[in-house]
Design an enzyme around this catalytic site. Structure first.
Site, PDB file in Angstrom:
ATOM      1  N   CYS A 140       0.830  -1.214   0.000  1.00 45.41           N
ATOM      2  CA  CYS A 140       0.000   0.000   0.000  1.00 45.41           C
ATOM      3  C   CYS A 140       0.863   1.264   0.000  1.00 45.41           C
ATOM      4  O   CYS A 140       0.616   2.203  -0.761  1.00 45.41           O
ATOM      5  CB  CYS A 140      -0.924  -0.015   1.208  1.00 45.41           C
ATOM      6  N   HIS A 220      -2.526   5.404   6.323  1.00 47.13           N
ATOM      7  CA  HIS A 220      -1.141   5.851   6.481  1.00 47.13           C
ATOM      8  C   HIS A 220      -1.071   7.332   6.085  1.00 47.13           C
ATOM      9  O   HIS A 220      -1.823   7.779   5.218  1.00 47.13           O
ATOM     10  CB  HIS A 220      -0.197   5.114   5.532  1.00 47.13           C
TER      11      HIS A 220
HETATM   12  P1  NAD Z   1      -5.454 -10.721   6.154  1.00 50.66           P
HETATM   13  O1  NAD Z   1      -4.881 -11.430   7.317  1.00 50.66           O
HETATM   14  O2  NAD Z   1      -6.509  -9.702   6.372  1.00 50.66           O
HETATM   15  O3  NAD Z   1      -6.036 -11.762   5.113  1.00 50.66           O
HETATM   16  C1  NAD Z   1      -5.371 -12.954   4.765  1.00 50.66           C
HETATM   17  C2  NAD Z   1      -6.395 -14.056   4.604  1.00 50.66           C
HETATM   18  O4  NAD Z   1      -5.732 -15.239   4.166  1.00 50.66           O
HETATM   19  C3  NAD Z   1      -7.104 -14.391   5.920  1.00 50.66           C
HETATM   20  O5  NAD Z   1      -8.480 -14.533   5.657  1.00 50.66           O
HETATM   21  C4  NAD Z   1      -6.476 -15.724   6.328  1.00 50.66           C
HETATM   22  O6  NAD Z   1      -7.357 -16.545   7.056  1.00 50.66           O
HETATM   23  C5  NAD Z   1      -6.194 -16.329   4.962  1.00 50.66           C
HETATM   24  N1  NAD Z   1      -5.180 -17.386   4.948  1.00 50.66           N
HETATM   25  C6  NAD Z   1      -4.207 -17.645   5.865  1.00 50.66           C
HETATM   26  N2  NAD Z   1      -3.469 -18.720   5.458  1.00 50.66           N
HETATM   27  C7  NAD Z   1      -4.003 -19.121   4.290  1.00 50.66           C
HETATM   28  C8  NAD Z   1      -3.693 -20.162   3.374  1.00 50.66           C
HETATM   29  N3  NAD Z   1      -2.680 -21.007   3.586  1.00 50.66           N
HETATM   30  N4  NAD Z   1      -4.457 -20.303   2.267  1.00 50.66           N
HETATM   31  C9  NAD Z   1      -5.487 -19.458   2.017  1.00 50.66           C
HETATM   32  N5  NAD Z   1      -5.833 -18.446   2.852  1.00 50.66           N
HETATM   33  C10 NAD Z   1      -5.082 -18.278   3.959  1.00 50.66           C
HETATM   34  O7  NAD Z   1      -4.211 -10.106   5.371  1.00 50.66           O
HETATM   35  P2  NAD Z   1      -4.245  -8.881   4.370  1.00 50.66           P
HETATM   36  O8  NAD Z   1      -4.123  -7.637   5.141  1.00 50.66           O
HETATM   37  O9  NAD Z   1      -5.370  -9.046   3.433  1.00 50.66           O
HETATM   38  O10 NAD Z   1      -2.858  -9.065   3.639  1.00 50.66           O
HETATM   39  C11 NAD Z   1      -2.699  -9.959   2.571  1.00 50.66           C
HETATM   40  C12 NAD Z   1      -1.480  -9.559   1.768  1.00 50.66           C
HETATM   41  O11 NAD Z   1      -1.698  -8.255   1.263  1.00 50.66           O
HETATM   42  C13 NAD Z   1      -0.165  -9.495   2.552  1.00 50.66           C
HETATM   43  O12 NAD Z   1       0.894  -9.795   1.679  1.00 50.66           O
HETATM   44  C14 NAD Z   1      -0.085  -8.049   2.941  1.00 50.66           C
HETATM   45  O13 NAD Z   1       1.225  -7.608   3.200  1.00 50.66           O
HETATM   46  C15 NAD Z   1      -0.647  -7.401   1.694  1.00 50.66           C
HETATM   47  N6  NAD Z   1      -1.190  -6.064   1.902  1.00 50.66           N
HETATM   48  C16 NAD Z   1      -1.918  -5.772   3.016  1.00 50.66           C
HETATM   49  C17 NAD Z   1      -2.381  -4.492   3.192  1.00 50.66           C
HETATM   50  C18 NAD Z   1      -3.131  -4.102   4.433  1.00 50.66           C
HETATM   51  O14 NAD Z   1      -2.941  -3.003   4.895  1.00 50.66           O
HETATM   52  N7  NAD Z   1      -3.976  -4.919   4.977  1.00 50.66           N
HETATM   53  C19 NAD Z   1      -2.136  -3.513   2.238  1.00 50.66           C
HETATM   54  C20 NAD Z   1      -1.466  -3.854   1.071  1.00 50.66           C
HETATM   55  C21 NAD Z   1      -0.976  -5.134   0.931  1.00 50.66           C
END
Ligand code: NAD
Length: 355
Positions: A140, A220
């Site tokens: 992000c 942020h």
């Molecule tokens: P999150 O924890 O909200 O969501 C991840 C999901 O994946 C959860 O529902 C979890 O139960 C599921 N999960 C866990 N293990 C799994 C598996 N083996 N197979 C399938 N599903 C599984 O995380 P998020 O915030 O959505 O982040 C996901 C990615 O996006 C990360 O790489 C993060 O760095 C990136 N990201 C996050 C944000 C943010 O601010 N939230 C912003 C940009 C990028």
């Protein structure tokens, strides 16, 4: 139609799923969950086919009364692209599974850049992603910085960018993160990793970043200083950024003084989940002193990478040119806030220091 599966239906995954479902040239085949929690229920309520991410736990969905269409392996058998939205590091562990099924994959910014053939931001590296079998949509913060630095570099040349990132402590649903009552340097070392990450998108831009974490969940905040090779006027920089479809210039008279009001504004204009897909730049903060540009921008961490994921799918799976993909994504989602209160940024309110 590009058949898309979303593996990992959390903060990013549920938004990417909705965005894919809104595209005229894409079909959301299904989403995965590890277990039958409220997220799984939400997917079912939206009419999305649910797949068990972990085959050994597939039965849990049935016991909980949620039907599944199969397991991750079944999903991978019927999609053209998988978007991995699993927690940081899990994407890299999933990579051999995607490769075994011969399915091109898109990963998220929590993974190391080495997880994919190329890092992706629609503004900064769409064409460079051509021919890749896998892409990583940068984080992000990196997305927000790339969208800002790409046009400044093209128009005036960036000599050096210095950015302080005040990062949200956690997302609204993350009850286990913090800090709860402090502002902490994170990482303590300067420069932070964000600058090098921007260089995976804009390799020639010299950028140093320093980062802190604050006890907030909404967005942020970036304090930006860019030394340019040319010396444009403040009005010219404002006009340049106003022309960027994924940058929202917040008008002074809108009375939006922070992330709370920004999220309120997003909800009022009907944004799903109050999402802000655009960089939100305070117009009156844009100021040019000599060759130095200063500004403040806010980035909605849950949302700004969502349109980028949609464009990454097209870059990976089609020959669609960048402008066409970005326009289609913007139109189908409604990206591009344009306040009725915009006045060109001419009014300025003097501020007196009181601390
Ligand atoms: P999150 O924890 O909200 O969501 C991840 C999901 O994946 C959860 O529902 C979890 O139960 C599921 N999960 C866990 N293990 C799994 C598996 N083996 N197979 C399938 N599903 C599984 O995380 P998020 O915030 O959505 O982040 C996901 C990615 O996006 C990360 O790489 C993060 O760095 C990136 N990201 C996050 C944000 C943010 O601010 N939230 C912003 C940009 C990028």
């Amino acid at each position: 139609m590009i058949r898309v599966g979303v593996n990992g239906y959390g903060t990013i995954g549920k938004r990417v799923a909705d965005a894919v479902a809104a595209q005229p040239d894409m079909e959301l085949v299904g989403v995965t969950k590890t277990g039958p929690n409220y997220g799984a229920e939400a997917a079912v309520r939206r009419g999305y086919d649910l797949y068990a991410a972990i085959a050994d736990r597939a039965e849990e969905f049935e016991v909980a009364g949620l039907d599944t269409a199969g397991t991750l392996a079944d999903l991978l058998d019927v999609v053209d692209v998988v978007v991995d939205c699993c927690p940081s590091g899990v994407g890299a562990r999933n990579r051999p599974t995607y490769e075994a099924h011969g399915v091109p994959a898109i990963y998220q910014g929590g993974e190391d850049a080495s997880v994919a053939d190329a890092s992706f931001n629609a503004r900064g590296s769409y064409e460079a992603a051509r021919g890749a079998d896998s892409l990583r949509v940068v984080s992000c913060n990196t997305t927000g910085l790339s969208r800002l630095l790409a046009p400044l570099d093209e128009a005036y040349g960036v000599e050096k960018a210095r950015v302080t990132l005040v990062r949200r402590g956690g997302d609204p649903s993350e009850t286990d993160r913090g800090p709860i009552n402090d502002v902490v340097p994170d990482p303590m070392t300067v420069p932070s990793h964000h600058g090098p990450d921007v260089n995976t998108i804009l390799p020639d831009v010299d950028v140093d970043t320093a980062a802190l974490k604050a006890p907030v969940t909404a967005m942020h905040t970036h304090s930006v200083n860019v030394t340019l090779e040319d010396a444009p006027s403040t009005a010219a920089v404002r006009e340049l950024l106003a022309g960027e479809s994924r940058v929202f210039l917040i008008p002074e008279r809108a009375g939006i003084d922070g992330a709370g009001a920004l999220k309120d504004y997003a909800a009022d204009v009907g944004r799903p989940r109050g999402d802000l897909w655009e960089n939100c730049v305070w117009e009156e903060s844009i100021s040019v002193q000599g060759r130095d540009v200063y500004l403040f921008q806010n980035v909605h961490q849950e949302a700004d990478v969502v349109p980028e994921n949609v464009d990454a799918i097209r870059a990976l799976a089609t020959e669609t040119p960048r402008e066409e993909s970005v326009a289609l994504t913007n139109e189908s989602l409604g990206v591009g806030l344009d306040s009725l209160l915009s006045d060109g940024g001419t009014s300025r309110t003097p501020v007196t220091a009181d601390d």
